[in-house]
Design a protein around this motif. Structure first.
Motif, short mmCIF file in Angstrom:
data_model
loop_
_atom_site.label_atom_id
_atom_site.label_comp_id
_atom_site.label_asym_id
_atom_site.label_seq_id
_atom_site.Cartn_x
_atom_site.Cartn_y
_atom_site.Cartn_z
N GLY A 102 0.66 -1.15 -0.45
CA GLY A 102 0.25 0.47 0.01
C GLY A 102 1.09 0.85 0.09
N SER A 103 2.22 1.25 0.30
CA SER A 103 2.75 2.12 0.34
C SER A 103 4.30 2.14 0.08
CB SER A 103 3.40 2.87 2.14
OG SER A 103 1.95 2.82 2.22
N TYR A 104 4.71 1.54 -1.61
CA TYR A 104 6.16 1.04 -2.08
C TYR A 104 6.75 2.06 -1.73
CZ TYR A 104 4.61 -3.53 -4.51
OH TYR A 104 4.08 -4.53 -4.61
N PRO A 105 7.16 3.63 -2.25
CA PRO A 105 8.29 3.98 -2.01
C PRO A 105 8.43 4.53 -1.19
CG PRO A 105 6.54 5.31 -3.58
CD PRO A 105 5.62 3.92 -3.38
N ARG A 106 7.54 4.77 0.24
CA ARG A 106 7.63 5.29 1.31
C ARG A 106 8.94 3.44 1.91
NH1 ARG A 106 9.15 7.05 5.25
NH2 ARG A 106 9.14 8.33 6.84
N CYS A 107 8.15 2.76 2.21
CA CYS A 107 8.86 1.65 2.85
C CYS A 107 9.94 1.17 1.83
CB CYS A 107 7.27 0.52 2.72
SG CYS A 107 5.72 0.44 3.74
N THR A 108 9.77 1.20 0.99
CA THR A 108 11.17 0.59 0.40
C THR A 108 12.13 1.42 0.55
OG1 THR A 108 10.20 1.45 -1.67
CG2 THR A 108 10.08 -1.03 -1.39
N ASP B 212 7.53 -0.13 -7.43
CA ASP B 212 6.93 -1.22 -7.04
C ASP B 212 6.68 -2.45 -7.63
OD1 ASP B 212 6.42 -1.21 -9.67
OD2 ASP B 212 5.87 0.31 -9.98
N MET B 213 6.23 -3.73 -8.00
CA MET B 213 6.28 -5.10 -7.98
C MET B 213 7.25 -5.14 -9.45
SD MET B 213 6.86 -7.01 -5.33
CE MET B 213 7.01 -7.94 -5.63
N SER B 214 7.28 -4.17 -10.22
CA SER B 214 7.94 -4.43 -11.53
C SER B 214 9.48 -3.92 -11.45
CB SER B 214 7.00 -2.95 -12.37
OG SER B 214 7.95 -1.46 -12.25
N PHE B 215 9.79 -3.73 -10.44
CA PHE B 215 11.64 -4.33 -9.98
C PHE B 215 11.85 -4.52 -10.59
CE2 PHE B 215 14.92 -4.26 -6.77
CZ PHE B 215 15.60 -2.98 -6.96
N ASP B 216 12.74 -4.81 -11.42
CA ASP B 216 13.76 -5.89 -11.90
C ASP B 216 14.68 -6.38 -10.57
OD1 ASP B 216 15.76 -7.69 -13.39
OD2 ASP B 216 16.44 -6.21 -14.82
N GLY C 217 11.73 7.72 -1.16
CA GLY C 217 12.48 7.64 -2.37
C GLY C 217 12.40 5.59 -3.32
N ALA C 218 11.55 5.36 -2.89
CA ALA C 218 12.12 3.72 -3.38
C ALA C 218 13.21 3.33 -3.43
CB ALA C 218 11.64 3.59 -4.73
N PHE D 260 0.34 5.85 1.47
CA PHE D 260 1.34 7.19 1.09
C PHE D 260 0.77 7.15 -0.22
CE2 PHE D 260 5.43 7.98 -0.83
CZ PHE D 260 4.86 9.37 -0.01
N GLY D 261 0.98 8.27 -1.09
CA GLY D 261 0.41 8.72 -2.33
C GLY D 261 0.05 9.98 -2.45
N LYS D 262 0.24 10.54 -3.56
CA LYS D 262 -0.40 11.91 -3.97
C LYS D 262 -1.84 12.48 -4.08
CE LYS D 262 3.68 12.61 -6.60
NZ LYS D 262 3.60 12.88 -8.54
N LYS D 263 -2.28 13.21 -4.25
CA LYS D 263 -3.84 13.91 -4.16
C LYS D 263 -4.31 13.15 -5.61
CE LYS D 263 -7.42 17.41 -2.46
NZ LYS D 263 -7.41 16.33 -1.42
N GLY D 264 -5.45 12.38 -5.16
CA GLY D 264 -6.02 11.92 -6.19
C GLY D 264 -5.95 10.84 -6.02
N SER D 265 -4.85 9.87 -5.45
CA SER D 265 -4.46 8.21 -6.21
C SER D 265 -5.18 7.97 -5.45
CB SER D 265 -2.71 8.97 -6.25
OG SER D 265 -2.65 9.02 -4.93
#
Length: 512
Positions: free
Chosen positions: A124-130, A140-144, A169-170, A434-439
């Protein structure tokens, strides 16, 4: 003549003193050693050499003299010498964030469907947690996960103390001066060459940068790990105290091909309880590794406890002894505003007891652990598992029993709270926070239903559209903040008919 004879006698006795002083000193040393508990003697022998010989000065390596502008460039330079490092690291839980001993389809781990009752789950909050991932760009899970240059060598090995990842910043540091709205601080790009040339063996600061601040703040999660362990005294931790042994984390969390001993999911951190006397190649992750299973003096009663009671139960009487730790988090109260704006209210420890983004919270200091049987394994539910919302839900729990020879009565921090669950599917839900408004992120749009729909979609789990909040608990084993021996528990702390620390454990006879 008499004076000469007297002098001869004096010289004779002086010679005797010199002759026998060696044996007397040896005897005195042996006597002192005999008075010391053998477990301490063993530990001193196992750790007597703190100096590690370093054979390379990275500031002199030609490949590290080039101008770096990004982390993957540094990693590529590292791999030109340390050719197998990334391959090794890719196989570790620090990289995958998944339990390697569980079938991949079950997705147990932070990068999967594991749940807690803090910020609940990573999807639910990829760039913050990672931002605490030891890699670059896990947004996100597209990470290589196969890209070797995405490994962040510096977060574990740089020694300037200046290297920082951007909090959202992921895993990447700030590419330019950037303000993080969450704390108002400005983050600057690293001095890439300076940090690259500083690399060495990981210190407490390297490990603590993430592990002391899990859950979004200092000491939030673990209780026995926080910033006070960066430079502790031995009153706080006899092993890590600057005025004690001054151990770094890797002194006990020993490492083999980048696999760091100590992480606990379904598989115990240590599968046996051998000491270095029995096998000098084992990881030093258990107390017995250095102190043996009979650490006290011969004939002393505590030695009769070690087959049933973990060392930590007696030697860590309280946790969070310097900084407070979070003990309660009620997400159902989140969203309240003052004058249309989010607000924060602080309590007795200067920590928030209410925050619009997160709800009600409470904190504790000098907290007595709770105790349970524990064989080193922890069981848990995931976002796919059905739960019973008619009672508080144990998200995870220690595995063990009094009849299990590998189990010991062990101390735990138990964090309690309330979090969303699916009323129809009877599963715990993952919100997009975590995310921008409208997300649809809750911290931006303040709509629980949209946040749960978005989080479930990101995680690949089902959401019926109907939700409520349920009370939950989550445990952490307590293993750090080992107190000096004179602060260990007395017998009556447990052997008491009233107010025993072990009053919740039933089904066996305990004197007192």
């Amino acid at each position: 003549m008499r004076k000469l004879k007297f002098r001869s006698i004096i010289l004779f006795f002086l010679a005797l003193c010199v002759l026998f002083s060696g044996p007397f000193e040896l005897f005195a040393a042996q006597t002192a050693n005999e008075e010391q508990a053998p477990g301490r003697t063993m530990a001193q022998q196992a750790t007597k050499k703190n100096q590690l010989w370093i054979t390379a000065d990275h500031s002199k390596h030609a490949i590290l003299q080039q101008e770096f502008t990004a982390g993957p460039q540094v990693t590529k330079a590292c791999l030109s010498c340390h050719s197998e490092a990334a391959t090794q690291f890719h196989k570790t839980i620090h990289w995958t964030w998944l339990d390697p001993n569980v079938p991949p389809q079950e997705r147990v781990g932070k990068a999967g469907l594991s749940i807690n009752n803090f910020c609940i789950a990573m999807p639910g909050s990829y760039p913050r947690c990672t931002s605490c991932h030891a890699g670059y760009g896990f947004k996100d899970m597209s990470f290589d996960f196969s890209d070797q240059t995405k490994v962040d060598c510096l977060v574990c090995h740089e020694q300037t103390g200046t290297y920082k990842k951007f909090p959202a910043g992921a895993g990447n540091p700030a590419p330019k001066p950037m303000v993080f709205k969450g704390n108002g601080k400005t983050y600057f790009p690293p001095q890439w060459n300076k940090v690259a040339q500083s690399v060495g063996r990981p210190t407490r600061k390297n490990c603590g940068t993430c592990h002391f601040f899990g859950g979004g703040g200092d000491g939030v999660k673990h209780g026995d790990m926080d910033s006070s362990l960066m430079k502790p005294n031995k009153e706080l931790d006899v092993h890590m105290g600057l005025d004690g042994k001054n151990f770094d984390c890797v002194r006990c969390h020993t490492t083999e091909t980048h696999r760091i001993a100590g992480r606990t999911y379904a598989t115990p951190a240590a599968t046996d309880r051998k000491s270095l006397v029995e096998d000098d190649t084992i990881a030093k992750i258990t107390c017995e590794s250095c102190h043996t299973a009979t650490p006290h003096k011969a004939g002393e009663k505590p030695n009769d406890h070690t087959d049933k009671v973990a060392c930590q139960s007696c030697h860590i009487p309280e946790f969070a002894r310097v900084n407070p730790t979070k003990m309660w988090w009620d997400w159902s109260k989140a969203g309240q505003k003052k004058d249309g704006k989010p607000f924060k209210k602080k309590g007795e420890f200067g920590k928030p007891v209410y925050f619009t983004l997160k709800g009600d919270m409470s904190w504790g200091k000098n907290v007595k652990p709770e105790y349970d049987w524990y064989n080193g394994s922890i069981a848990a539910v995931t976002a796919n598992d059905m739960v019973d919302p008619s009672k508080p839900i144990q998200i995870n729990w220690p595995v063990g029993s009094q009849n299990d020879p590998n189990s010991r009565i062990s101390p735990f921090k138990v964090h309690r709270g309330k979090q969303p669950y699916d009323k129809i599917n009877k599963t715990l839900l993952i919100p997009h926070l975590f995310g921008k408004k409208g997300s649809s992120a809750y911290w931006a749009d303040w709509d629980w239903k949209k946040a749960l729909e978005s989080g479930s979609s990101k995680a690949g789990t089902k959401f019926s559209g109907e939700f409520d909040f349920v009370e939950t608990s989550y445990i952490f084993p307590i293993t750090h903040m080992v107190a000096p021996k004179d602060k260990s528990l007395t017998c009556t702390e447990c052997h008491s008919k009233t107010d025993s620390r072990l009053s919740n454990l039933k089904g066996f006879y305990m004197p007192g």
